[in-house]
Motif scaffolding. Structure first.
Motif, PDB file in Angstrom:
ATOM      1  N   GLU A  73       0.831  -1.198   0.000  1.00 18.28           N
ATOM      2  CA  GLU A  73       0.000   0.000   0.000  1.00 18.28           C
ATOM      3  C   GLU A  73       0.873   1.259   0.000  1.00 18.28           C
ATOM      4  N   VAL A  74       1.917   1.243   0.851  1.00 14.04           N
ATOM      5  CA  VAL A  74       2.805   2.401   0.922  1.00 14.04           C
ATOM      6  C   VAL A  74       3.558   2.576  -0.384  1.00 14.04           C
ATOM      7  N   ALA A  75       3.962   1.451  -0.999  1.00 18.45           N
ATOM      8  CA  ALA A  75       4.695   1.558  -2.266  1.00 18.45           C
ATOM      9  C   ALA A  75       3.848   2.269  -3.306  1.00 18.45           C
ATOM     10  N   ILE A  76       2.588   1.867  -3.424  1.00 17.68           N
ATOM     11  CA  ILE A  76       1.715   2.510  -4.414  1.00 17.68           C
ATOM     12  C   ILE A  76       1.430   3.954  -4.020  1.00 17.68           C
ATOM     13  N   GLY A  77       1.209   4.175  -2.713  1.00 16.22           N
ATOM     14  CA  GLY A  77       0.925   5.527  -2.239  1.00 16.22           C
ATOM     15  C   GLY A  77       2.069   6.476  -2.551  1.00 16.22           C
ATOM     16  N   LEU A  78       3.291   6.040  -2.285  1.00 19.55           N
ATOM     17  CA  LEU A  78       4.437   6.913  -2.530  1.00 19.55           C
ATOM     18  C   LEU A  78       4.630   7.160  -4.025  1.00 19.55           C
ATOM     19  N   ALA A  79       4.367   6.131  -4.839  1.00 17.98           N
ATOM     20  CA  ALA A  79       4.494   6.315  -6.290  1.00 17.98           C
ATOM     21  C   ALA A  79       3.530   7.398  -6.766  1.00 17.98           C
ATOM     22  N   ILE A  80       2.291   7.347  -6.270  1.00 17.55           N
ATOM     23  CA  ILE A  80       1.305   8.344  -6.698  1.00 17.55           C
ATOM     24  C   ILE A  80       1.690   9.732  -6.166  1.00 17.55           C
TER      25      ILE A  80
ATOM     26  N   LEU B 111      -2.710  -5.269 -14.242  1.00 12.73           N
ATOM     27  CA  LEU B 111      -3.464  -4.684 -13.122  1.00 12.73           C
ATOM     28  C   LEU B 111      -4.923  -5.112 -13.156  1.00 12.73           C
ATOM     29  N   VAL B 112      -5.516  -5.139 -14.368  1.00  8.99           N
ATOM     30  CA  VAL B 112      -6.908  -5.594 -14.462  1.00  8.99           C
ATOM     31  C   VAL B 112      -6.998  -7.049 -14.015  1.00  8.99           C
ATOM     32  N   LEU B 113      -6.036  -7.868 -14.452  1.00  8.85           N
ATOM     33  CA  LEU B 113      -6.065  -9.290 -14.078  1.00  8.85           C
ATOM     34  C   LEU B 113      -5.953  -9.456 -12.558  1.00  8.85           C
ATOM     35  N   PHE B 114      -5.018  -8.717 -11.938  1.00  4.45           N
ATOM     36  CA  PHE B 114      -4.853  -8.852 -10.487  1.00  4.45           C
ATOM     37  C   PHE B 114      -6.084  -8.339  -9.741  1.00  4.45           C
ATOM     38  N   ALA B 115      -6.678  -7.249 -10.251  1.00  2.00           N
ATOM     39  CA  ALA B 115      -7.887  -6.734  -9.602  1.00  2.00           C
ATOM     40  C   ALA B 115      -8.985  -7.789  -9.647  1.00  2.00           C
ATOM     41  N   VAL B 116      -9.152  -8.427 -10.813  1.00  2.00           N
ATOM     42  CA  VAL B 116     -10.206  -9.449 -10.937  1.00  2.00           C
ATOM     43  C   VAL B 116      -9.898 -10.632 -10.018  1.00  2.00           C
ATOM     44  N   LEU B 117      -8.613 -11.004  -9.909  1.00  2.00           N
ATOM     45  CA  LEU B 117      -8.243 -12.093  -8.997  1.00  2.00           C
ATOM     46  C   LEU B 117      -8.660 -11.741  -7.564  1.00  2.00           C
ATOM     47  N   GLY B 118      -8.331 -10.511  -7.142  1.00  2.00           N
ATOM     48  CA  GLY B 118      -8.694 -10.081  -5.795  1.00  2.00           C
ATOM     49  C   GLY B 118     -10.195 -10.150  -5.577  1.00  2.00           C
ATOM     50  N   MET B 119     -10.963  -9.720  -6.580  1.00  2.00           N
ATOM     51  CA  MET B 119     -12.421  -9.724  -6.453  1.00  2.00           C
ATOM     52  C   MET B 119     -12.963 -11.140  -6.338  1.00  2.00           C
ATOM     53  N   ILE B 135      -9.885  -8.004  -0.503  1.00  2.00           N
ATOM     54  CA  ILE B 135     -10.195  -6.575  -0.605  1.00  2.00           C
ATOM     55  C   ILE B 135      -8.941  -5.791  -0.962  1.00  2.00           C
ATOM     56  N   GLU B 136      -7.818  -6.141  -0.332  1.00  2.00           N
ATOM     57  CA  GLU B 136      -6.595  -5.370  -0.574  1.00  2.00           C
ATOM     58  C   GLU B 136      -6.021  -5.640  -1.955  1.00  2.00           C
ATOM     59  N   THR B 137      -6.049  -6.919  -2.398  1.00  2.00           N
ATOM     60  CA  THR B 137      -5.548  -7.221  -3.742  1.00  2.00           C
ATOM     61  C   THR B 137      -6.342  -6.435  -4.777  1.00  2.00           C
ATOM     62  N   MET B 138      -7.662  -6.426  -4.593  1.00  2.00           N
ATOM     63  CA  MET B 138      -8.517  -5.670  -5.503  1.00  2.00           C
ATOM     64  C   MET B 138      -8.191  -4.183  -5.427  1.00  2.00           C
ATOM     65  N   SER B 139      -8.143  -3.648  -4.202  1.00  2.00           N
ATOM     66  CA  SER B 139      -8.010  -2.199  -4.054  1.00  2.00           C
ATOM     67  C   SER B 139      -6.659  -1.701  -4.553  1.00  2.00           C
ATOM     68  N   ALA B 245     -17.194   1.119 -11.105  1.00  2.00           N
ATOM     69  CA  ALA B 245     -18.624   1.201 -10.835  1.00  2.00           C
ATOM     70  C   ALA B 245     -19.257  -0.181 -10.875  1.00  2.00           C
ATOM     71  N   THR B 246     -18.721  -1.084 -11.702  1.00  2.00           N
ATOM     72  CA  THR B 246     -19.365  -2.387 -11.854  1.00  2.00           C
ATOM     73  C   THR B 246     -18.650  -3.474 -11.046  1.00  2.00           C
ATOM     74  N   ALA B 247     -17.384  -3.752 -11.398  1.00  2.00           N
ATOM     75  CA  ALA B 247     -16.718  -4.915 -10.805  1.00  2.00           C
ATOM     76  C   ALA B 247     -16.482  -4.728  -9.309  1.00  2.00           C
ATOM     77  N   VAL B 248     -15.959  -3.550  -8.918  1.00  2.00           N
ATOM     78  CA  VAL B 248     -15.662  -3.340  -7.502  1.00  2.00           C
ATOM     79  C   VAL B 248     -16.944  -3.435  -6.687  1.00  2.00           C
ATOM     80  N   LYS B 249     -17.996  -2.811  -7.212  1.00  2.00           N
ATOM     81  CA  LYS B 249     -19.257  -2.820  -6.462  1.00  2.00           C
ATOM     82  C   LYS B 249     -19.842  -4.225  -6.407  1.00  2.00           C
ATOM     83  N   ALA B 250     -19.805  -4.950  -7.544  1.00  2.00           N
ATOM     84  CA  ALA B 250     -20.365  -6.300  -7.557  1.00  2.00           C
ATOM     85  C   ALA B 250     -19.608  -7.194  -6.575  1.00  2.00           C
TER      86      ALA B 250
END
Lengths: 101, 499
Positions: A73-80, B111-119, B135-139, B245-250
């Motif tokens: 989380e910190v890595a991404i936060g610092l990058a942004i 990133l899309v692939l990892f987000a979908v994995l997290g979801m 939740i964290e992998t997605m976020s 709006a769609t995947a995260v919410k679903a």
């Protein structure tokens, strides 16, 4: 005096509150990120305290996972933050006003 | 001693395909120098298709996996397919946008692939640890996706806001999980249900539960944890906004429904009052604020808040019978079944119509560093791009809940279940709200079809995006007219979760 579960929980609550109040009060986004880290550490402390109390390893596993997540989380936060600082020369939350309508 | 549970590889195959595929796409981009964007798009599409094939071809025994850490059943498979579909559509939209801009964004695909994995993991979670990791992998992936336009302040600012508030909310969720762990003596949903069901959790249990629900409330954009939504939806590139709006919410609702029905069946009596207030606030605030937006992305952001309110109404209907008669198991009630399948159907329809709308927004392209964001930019679109205008109009009709679209039927199933669960005032308030929402959705249609054709700078065209958005719009109408098969499926899927 014996240091027991209650003491750990009180300490964790204090650290959590410091982080929470800091997040709300401070305007420097770098400090805000650190405040979140404080809150996560407080949660980790609760996990370890309960883990010892219950004699159960699951809490420790949770804490190890949290370390990894917090680091990512910190890595991404610092990058942004770097990205914004390059353009703005400021990391102040009050300057994040491009999206205000 | 920690014993290693047996691993049922066939059940985990889809997750492994998506996760491994994400790594492969990332490495291929890093090491293959002669790569073009089209190759990555094709590769990502193949990974999504591979995961879908793995789910169809390999049929594992449904049930808990990895020592009860996650559960694979028809309910989670329903969400898996939905999320894979959204991921695939987002990949196509995104690659079209980047080729319009002449921009090479290789990080977008993994990133899309990892987000979908997290979801997918989030929905399947049967343990607080997996819930948190999902939740964290997605976020984390979505934070980076929001920042998808490097060097553009709006996009980076949106990402920073989302990351700061998102990690703040995650800290609450984690603290809540820690307290629940201490009170229940374990992190599995089953352990929570054992303690929560008796109502003997004590104050710490209640605090922990409240904190976990705050984390969920943030992810589904429930009032008063919705403040980030308009800014982030506005600042993110339109194809990413559509994904959020769609995947995260679903995914967040999929996990929330599982969490409240599996882990907290006995607690509805204590929580339904508070949840009712939040539901009413979420619906009303979302709709009222959407009325005054000049920006279409901000309008859709507030509309997504309002839709979260309708979905919460369904969650309340699931909880209601248990609250009225705590002794009776949830699964025996036909009302719960109706509410649950209505919720799943609504989520599916909601994803279809929003993806269609965001497809049109993203394919109109950019001018002067901004997307076609203001409602005024759509003036006379029907003359310039009849197909795009028609797709957007169908999406707006469906969001407003006009009969003949999936949006209408979704609301019908939800409100009907709410009435059967004796939530009549809430259901009436929901209907009033959706009547109110007709104004701001139809404003877009009126602007597109009934104002003079002025030459606007936004006239991007991309046949892939518009074809896909057109198919989604067709599905919106098709499911609005012939819902029976899909509604039967959602009913079956929800039934498997109650087990």
């Amino acid at each position: 005096m014996e240091v027991g579960l209650t003491h750990y929980l009180l300490l964790a609550a204090a650290v959590f509150l410091v982080g929470m109040v800091g997040f709300i009060v401070r305007r420097n986004t770098l400090i805000m990120l650190m405040c979140v880290e404080l809150m996560l550490s407080a949660a980790n402390l609760v996990f370890v305290a309960f883990s010892r109390e219950l004699g159960d390893e699951a809490g420790h596993v949770f804490v190890l996972m949290n370390f990894a997540v917090a680091a990512a989380e910190v890595a991404i936060g610092l990058a942004i933050l770097m990205e914004i600082f390059r353009r703005r020369r400021s990391v102040d939350a009050d300057d994040l006003n491009t999206l205000m309508e | 001693m920690i014993t290693v549970p047996p691993v049922n590889w066939p059940a985990l195959l889809p997750y492994l395909v998506i996760g491994g595929g994400g790594l492969v796409v990332m490495l291929v981009d890093a090491f293959v120098r002669t790569l073009r964007k089209d190759h990555l798009t094709a590769l990502t599409g193949l990974v999504f298709l591979g995961a879908a094939i793995a789910m169809i071809a390999v049929k594992p025994e449904p049930g808990p996996q990895l020592g009860g850490m996650l559960t694979v059943q028809m309910y989670t498979r329903f969400f898996d397919f939905l999320l894979l579909g959204i991921g695939l559509v987002t990949t196509v939209y995104g690659s079209a946008v980047y080729s319009q801009d002449g921009d090479y964004r290789p990080e977008f695909y993994p990133l899309v692939l990892f987000a979908v994995l997290g979801m997918m993991v989030l929905v399947a979670a049967s343990d607080l640890l997996i819930l948190f990791l999902g939740i964290e992998t997605m976020s984390l992936a979505v934070y980076a996706l929001v920042c998808g336009r490097r060097g553009e302040l709006r996009s980076s600012e949106a990402a920073l806001k989302y990351l700061l508030l998102g990690s703040f909310a995650s800290a609450f969720l984690l603290m809540g999980a820690a307290l629940l762990y201490g009170c229940a003596g374990g992190t599995s949903y089953a352990a929570l249900a054992a303690v929560g069901g008796t109502g003997e959790g004590g104050p710490l249990f209640a605090v922990g539960l409240g904190l976990v629900l705050v984390g969920f409330a943030f992810k589904v954009a429930m009032v008063p944890f919705h403040m980030w939504t308009p800014d982030v939806y506005d600042g993110a590139p339109a194809h990413v906004t559509g994904f959020m709006a769609t995947a995260v919410k679903a995914a967040a609702f999929g996990a929330l429904i599982r969490f409240v029905t599996i882990a907290l069946p006995g607690l509805a009596a204590h929580w339904s009052g508070l949840l009712t207030v939040l539901t009413v606030l979420t619906m009303t605030a979302g709709n009222l604020l959407a009325l005054v937006q000049a920006s279409i992305k901000r309008m859709l952001a507030y509309s997504s808040i309002a839709h979260a309110g309708y979905l919460l109404l369904g969650v309340l209907a699931i909880l209601a019978p248990a609250g009225g008669d705590p002794g009776r198991p949830l699964r025996e009630s036909a009302v719960v079944q109706a509410a649950g399948s209505g919720l799943l159907f609504y989520l599916l329809g909601y994803c279809l119509m929003n993806l269609a709308a965001f497809g049109v927004i993203s394919q109109l392209g950019r001018s002067g560093g901004v997307e076609a964001d203001q409602v005024d930019h759509y003036r006379g679109l029907s003359g310039r791009q009849p197909v795009a205008a028609a797709v957007l109009a169908v999406a707006m009709f469906s969001l407003a809940g006009i009969p003949g679209t999936v949006g209408f039927l979704g609301k019908f199933y939800l409100f009907e279940a709410a009435i059967r669960a004796q939530l009549v005032p809430l259901a009436i308030w929901g209907v009033v709200n959706s009547l109110l929402s007709v104004y701001y959705y139809l404003r877009v249609v009126v602007v597109m079809y009934m104002s003079d054709d002025q030459t606007e700078p936004f006239d991007g065209r991309n046949w892939e995006t518009i074809l896909l958005a057109g198919c989604l719009a067709a599905l919106v109408v098709l499911l609005g007219v012939f819902p029976a098969a899909v509604h039967g499926l959602t009913s079956l899927a929800f039934g498997t979760m109650l087990g």
